[in-house]
Design an enzyme around this catalytic site. Sequence first.
Site, mmCIF file in Angstrom:
data_model
loop_
_atom_site.group_PDB
_atom_site.id
_atom_site.type_symbol
_atom_site.label_atom_id
_atom_site.label_comp_id
_atom_site.label_asym_id
_atom_site.label_seq_id
_atom_site.Cartn_x
_atom_site.Cartn_y
_atom_site.Cartn_z
ATOM 1 N N ARG A 2 0.841 -1.191 0.000
ATOM 2 C CA ARG A 2 0.000 0.000 0.000
ATOM 3 C C ARG A 2 0.880 1.246 0.000
ATOM 4 N NH1 ARG A 2 -5.519 -1.515 3.381
ATOM 5 N NH2 ARG A 2 -6.507 -2.464 1.565
ATOM 6 N N GLN B 22 -1.575 2.638 -5.808
ATOM 7 C CA GLN B 22 -2.986 2.847 -5.477
ATOM 8 C C GLN B 22 -3.922 2.467 -6.613
ATOM 9 O OE1 GLN B 22 -3.327 6.919 -4.172
ATOM 10 N NE2 GLN B 22 -2.761 6.434 -2.071
ATOM 11 N N ASP C 126 -4.456 -1.358 -6.791
ATOM 12 C CA ASP C 126 -4.727 -2.006 -5.503
ATOM 13 C C ASP C 126 -6.060 -2.748 -5.545
ATOM 14 O OD1 ASP C 126 -5.153 -2.730 -2.879
ATOM 15 O OD2 ASP C 126 -4.552 -0.803 -2.031
ATOM 16 N N SER D 155 -8.252 -2.712 -2.214
ATOM 17 C CA SER D 155 -8.993 -1.478 -1.957
ATOM 18 C C SER D 155 -10.201 -1.354 -2.874
ATOM 19 C CB SER D 155 -8.078 -0.262 -2.132
ATOM 20 O OG SER D 155 -7.115 -0.212 -1.110
ATOM 21 N N TYR E 289 -2.057 -1.759 7.103
ATOM 22 C CA TYR E 289 -2.962 -2.812 7.554
ATOM 23 C C TYR E 289 -3.004 -2.849 9.086
ATOM 24 C CZ TYR E 289 -2.507 -4.525 2.758
ATOM 25 O OH TYR E 289 -2.506 -4.634 1.392
#
Length: 373
Positions: A116, A121, A124, A127, A224
Amino acid sequence: MRVAVLKETRSGETRVAATPETVKKYVGMGLDVAVESGAGLASGFIDSAYAEAGATIAADAAAALAGAGIVLAVRAPEAELPRGALLLGTLGADAAAAAAYAAAGVDACSMELLPRITRAQSMDVLSSQANLAGYRAVIEGAGAYDRGFPMMMTAAGTVPAANVFVMGAGVAGLQAIATARRLGGRVSATDVRPAAKEEIKSLGATFVGYEDEESKAAQTAGGYAKQLSAEFYAKQAEVVAAHIAKQDVVVCTALVQGRRAPTLVTAAMVESMKPGSVIVDIAADAGGNCALTQPGEMVVTPNGVKILGFTNWPGRLPAAASALYARNLLTFLSTFWDKDAKAPKLPEDDDIVKGVALTRGGAVVHPLMQPAS
């Protein structure tokens, strides 16, 4: 180079790893795309749409995989993959699976292990899928709750707003908070990570939780949640126990990467809730945050509490989930695409590649996938 897009074979998996939109872009990159017939049907993408985007429709997995250099999947494929192929998917691999990929000569990348970091991003997958899971969880909870979410004033009386408690304020939890607020619920939330408190408040929800020195270090460098001590969870449980008894809908989203989901809602807490209350457990795939969750099922307890333990929450929005997941994979390949060679080039020293690569050149390369000594 051929890209193979396979039809998912895992029971209940409705998503697909490429859409007509991404197929068109792969073709524009100079790739030959083969899509297994029916691969996108559960997500609303029919074979003719893929064909119009430039793909070849293969009769079965073997035909799609013939000569493929890249294989795109949502879950780990069961079909035999071509030696030397690059496999991208959420593989959920362990050391034994990684060893099997290495022995088969497959360069496997497990996209759920993506670090992350800012660069990653847009690729990902966790997400993108968690965002939809958080939304869908509240919609499912609202559907199961038999009193309505917003306060409604009528000539016959007032229907009070639902009290909604979101446990875990990661991507899924924050989306659940926002969705519950849009529906008119009175929302509160909890999370062990120190940064989550302000995020919860910024969305208009009330923070509930126990805080101490241990909770200040409850987040990994990758963003996390960490597994905390039994003592911390006991104290956290004391704080939320009184709160949860007053809630109408509880949405559980707490996950710890690579481990079983922590039990946050005990049987005693469920027994304290009002008849007709609803618990929505997004963490059911990892065992569940509620002690009474039955993964894959909805159960009603003797005191009338509904527990929704459905698995594959993103797959309950297959068209949107597939679209986002497919773009994640496209972004990954585009980022590491060698235009001259018209092939992917994955630098071994790149942080993103190091995070997701399980195997390379017949060897297991991911540190977490090495066989136990």
